[in-house]
Design a protein around this motif. Structure first.
Motif, PDB file in Angstrom:
ATOM      1  N   PHE A 120       0.843  -1.199   0.000  1.00 43.61           N
ATOM      2  CA  PHE A 120       0.000   0.000   0.000  1.00 43.61           C
ATOM      3  C   PHE A 120       0.881   1.255   0.000  1.00 43.61           C
ATOM      4  O   PHE A 120       1.736   1.414   0.863  1.00 43.61           O
ATOM      5  N   MET A 121       0.675   2.117  -0.980  1.00 43.25           N
ATOM      6  CA  MET A 121       1.411   3.374  -1.142  1.00 43.25           C
ATOM      7  C   MET A 121       2.923   3.148  -1.195  1.00 43.25           C
ATOM      8  O   MET A 121       3.709   3.998  -0.761  1.00 43.25           O
ATOM      9  N   GLY A 122       3.345   1.981  -1.704  1.00 44.19           N
ATOM     10  CA  GLY A 122       4.762   1.681  -1.828  1.00 44.19           C
ATOM     11  C   GLY A 122       5.446   1.282  -0.540  1.00 44.19           C
ATOM     12  O   GLY A 122       6.647   1.061  -0.522  1.00 44.19           O
ATOM     13  N   LEU A 123       4.699   1.186   0.541  1.00 40.81           N
ATOM     14  CA  LEU A 123       5.254   0.825   1.845  1.00 40.81           C
ATOM     15  C   LEU A 123       5.143  -0.680   2.070  1.00 40.81           C
ATOM     16  O   LEU A 123       4.422  -1.373   1.365  1.00 40.81           O
ATOM     17  N   ARG A 124       5.790  -1.176   3.090  1.00 36.73           N
ATOM     18  CA  ARG A 124       5.663  -2.598   3.462  1.00 36.73           C
ATOM     19  C   ARG A 124       4.410  -2.799   4.313  1.00 36.73           C
ATOM     20  O   ARG A 124       4.448  -3.417   5.370  1.00 36.73           O
ATOM     21  N   VAL A 125       3.322  -2.250   3.829  1.00 45.40           N
ATOM     22  CA  VAL A 125       2.028  -2.346   4.489  1.00 45.40           C
ATOM     23  C   VAL A 125       1.054  -2.907   3.460  1.00 45.40           C
ATOM     24  O   VAL A 125       0.978  -2.410   2.338  1.00 45.40           O
ATOM     25  N   SER A 126       0.330  -3.950   3.828  1.00 48.23           N
ATOM     26  CA  SER A 126      -0.681  -4.491   2.912  1.00 48.23           C
ATOM     27  C   SER A 126      -2.032  -3.895   3.277  1.00 48.23           C
ATOM     28  O   SER A 126      -2.287  -3.540   4.429  1.00 48.23           O
ATOM     29  N   SER A 127      -2.868  -3.769   2.276  1.00 48.21           N
ATOM     30  CA  SER A 127      -4.232  -3.307   2.517  1.00 48.21           C
ATOM     31  C   SER A 127      -5.154  -4.103   1.618  1.00 48.21           C
ATOM     32  O   SER A 127      -4.755  -4.593   0.563  1.00 48.21           O
ATOM     33  N   GLY A 128      -6.385  -4.231   2.052  1.00 50.39           N
ATOM     34  CA  GLY A 128      -7.323  -4.995   1.248  1.00 50.39           C
ATOM     35  C   GLY A 128      -8.752  -4.674   1.607  1.00 50.39           C
ATOM     36  O   GLY A 128      -9.037  -4.027   2.620  1.00 50.39           O
ATOM     37  N   ILE A 129      -9.625  -5.139   0.750  1.00 53.05           N
ATOM     38  CA  ILE A 129     -11.055  -4.965   0.959  1.00 53.05           C
ATOM     39  C   ILE A 129     -11.749  -6.263   0.583  1.00 53.05           C
ATOM     40  O   ILE A 129     -11.357  -6.936  -0.369  1.00 53.05           O
ATOM     41  N   GLY A 151     -18.844  -5.873   4.366  1.00 58.19           N
ATOM     42  CA  GLY A 151     -17.468  -5.834   3.903  1.00 58.19           C
ATOM     43  C   GLY A 151     -16.530  -5.500   5.031  1.00 58.19           C
ATOM     44  O   GLY A 151     -16.948  -5.218   6.153  1.00 58.19           O
ATOM     45  N   GLN A 152     -15.262  -5.546   4.709  1.00 55.61           N
ATOM     46  CA  GLN A 152     -14.254  -5.195   5.690  1.00 55.61           C
ATOM     47  C   GLN A 152     -13.042  -4.600   4.991  1.00 55.61           C
ATOM     48  O   GLN A 152     -12.779  -4.890   3.823  1.00 55.61           O
ATOM     49  N   LEU A 153     -12.328  -3.753   5.714  1.00 62.97           N
ATOM     50  CA  LEU A 153     -11.040  -3.224   5.294  1.00 62.97           C
ATOM     51  C   LEU A 153      -9.978  -3.935   6.113  1.00 62.97           C
ATOM     52  O   LEU A 153     -10.173  -4.192   7.297  1.00 62.97           O
ATOM     53  N   GLY A 170     -14.902  -3.953   9.909  1.00 60.30           N
ATOM     54  CA  GLY A 170     -15.955  -4.334   8.969  1.00 60.30           C
ATOM     55  C   GLY A 170     -17.314  -3.824   9.367  1.00 60.30           C
ATOM     56  O   GLY A 170     -17.521  -3.335  10.487  1.00 60.30           O
ATOM     57  N   ILE A 171     -18.220  -3.955   8.433  1.00 57.74           N
ATOM     58  CA  ILE A 171     -19.602  -3.546   8.660  1.00 57.74           C
ATOM     59  C   ILE A 171     -20.500  -4.519   7.893  1.00 57.74           C
ATOM     60  O   ILE A 171     -20.118  -5.043   6.849  1.00 57.74           O
ATOM     61  N   GLU A 172     -21.694  -4.747   8.453  1.00 59.17           N
ATOM     62  CA  GLU A 172     -22.655  -5.629   7.803  1.00 59.17           C
ATOM     63  C   GLU A 172     -24.064  -5.089   8.042  1.00 59.17           C
ATOM     64  O   GLU A 172     -24.387  -4.634   9.140  1.00 59.17           O
ATOM     65  N   GLN A 173     -24.844  -5.136   6.982  1.00 53.54           N
ATOM     66  CA  GLN A 173     -26.266  -4.813   7.107  1.00 53.54           C
ATOM     67  C   GLN A 173     -27.027  -6.097   6.821  1.00 53.54           C
ATOM     68  O   GLN A 173     -26.824  -6.724   5.782  1.00 53.54           O
ATOM     69  N   LYS A 174     -27.886  -6.480   7.752  1.00 52.27           N
ATOM     70  CA  LYS A 174     -28.625  -7.734   7.602  1.00 52.27           C
ATOM     71  C   LYS A 174     -30.097  -7.457   7.789  1.00 52.27           C
ATOM     72  O   LYS A 174     -30.501  -6.783   8.731  1.00 52.27           O
ATOM     73  N   SER A 175     -30.896  -7.996   6.886  1.00 54.63           N
ATOM     74  CA  SER A 175     -32.341  -7.903   7.043  1.00 54.63           C
ATOM     75  C   SER A 175     -32.895  -9.314   7.140  1.00 54.63           C
ATOM     76  O   SER A 175     -32.398 -10.254   6.522  1.00 54.63           O
ATOM     77  N   ILE A 176     -33.939  -9.458   7.953  1.00 55.63           N
ATOM     78  CA  ILE A 176     -34.542 -10.764   8.208  1.00 55.63           C
ATOM     79  C   ILE A 176     -35.949 -10.749   7.665  1.00 55.63           C
ATOM     80  O   ILE A 176     -36.728  -9.813   7.904  1.00 55.63           O
ATOM     81  N   GLN A 177     -36.294 -11.799   6.921  1.00 53.04           N
ATOM     82  CA  GLN A 177     -37.649 -11.924   6.370  1.00 53.04           C
ATOM     83  C   GLN A 177     -38.342 -13.134   7.000  1.00 53.04           C
ATOM     84  O   GLN A 177     -37.761 -14.201   7.093  1.00 53.04           O
ATOM     85  N   ASP A 178     -39.551 -12.929   7.387  1.00 54.20           N
ATOM     86  CA  ASP A 178     -40.379 -14.031   7.911  1.00 54.20           C
ATOM     87  C   ASP A 178     -41.593 -14.104   7.017  1.00 54.20           C
ATOM     88  O   ASP A 178     -42.510 -13.313   7.126  1.00 54.20           O
ATOM     89  N   GLU A 179     -41.574 -15.047   6.072  1.00 53.77           N
ATOM     90  CA  GLU A 179     -42.675 -15.131   5.113  1.00 53.77           C
ATOM     91  C   GLU A 179     -43.703 -16.146   5.522  1.00 53.77           C
ATOM     92  O   GLU A 179     -43.514 -17.138   6.070  1.00 53.77           O
TER      93      GLU A 179
END
Length: 179
Positions: A120-129, A151-153, A170-179
């Motif tokens: 990341f930015m030419g440094l010895r640091v990794s980054s990901g998504i 997702g997560q960083l 990270g962050i997650e949005q979850k919706s639950i359906q009861d049909e």
């Protein structure tokens, strides 16, 4: 042919004009081999323009860095399931990691994407998504249907030459359906 010159050079802990150090050259060769992008790595030396100058030539033979996956199976709770994935460990010759996967089962679907920049930015640091979207249908074994998108960083730093530390958020949005 594929890997960019900068990807190889960044594995060498010295630059043009630095004093010659054979152990640093050996360590650089080992770092290049650890990338897993090449079948062979060889380093040759030649006399430079002056007695105290050395020309170092690094020759590599590329190997396949991409994988295509097709998985099928059976799970007692999900039924038939399968996944198709494409992975590239040297994306566009930049040393980046990319993975895309699509999965399906009798109880839902999943879509996953992952990208890692090892310097990341030419440094010895990794980054990901990592991002995903997963749908689980309401079935006899699943009381509720769900839809989750998230997702997560990721960031990683070397602690020693053989040990890395990583931080995830990270962050997650979850919706639950009861049909």
């Amino acid at each position: 042919d594929k890997t960019r010159d900068a990807v190889i050079r960044r594995e060498l802990d010295f630059g043009e004009g630095d004093p010659f150090n054979r152990s640093m050259v050996s360590r650089g060769k080992s770092n290049i081999e650890k990338l897993g992008f090449f079948k062979t790595v060889s380093i040759d030396f030649a006399q430079g323009s002056a007695p105290d100058k050395v020309i170092i030539s690094v020759s590599v033979e590329e190997q396949s860095t991409g994988d295509y996956g097709l998985t099928a199976g059976y799970d007692s709770s999900s039924g038939l399931l399968g996944e198709v994935s494409v992975t590239e460990r040297n994306f566009l010759g930049k040393g980046q990691y990319v993975r895309v996967a699509v999965g399906a089962s009798e109880s839902g679907q999943s879509f996953d994407f992952s990208f890692t920049e090892p310097r990341f930015m030419g440094l010895r640091v990794s980054s990901g998504i990592d991002v995903y979207h997963r749908i689980t249908n309401e079935t006899d074994s699943n009381t509720y249907g769900t839809t989750a998108t998230g997702g997560q960083l990721r960031f990683g730093v070397p602690i020693t030459s053989d040990l890395n530390g990583s931080v995830f958020v990270g962050i997650e949005q979850k919706s639950i359906q009861d049909e």
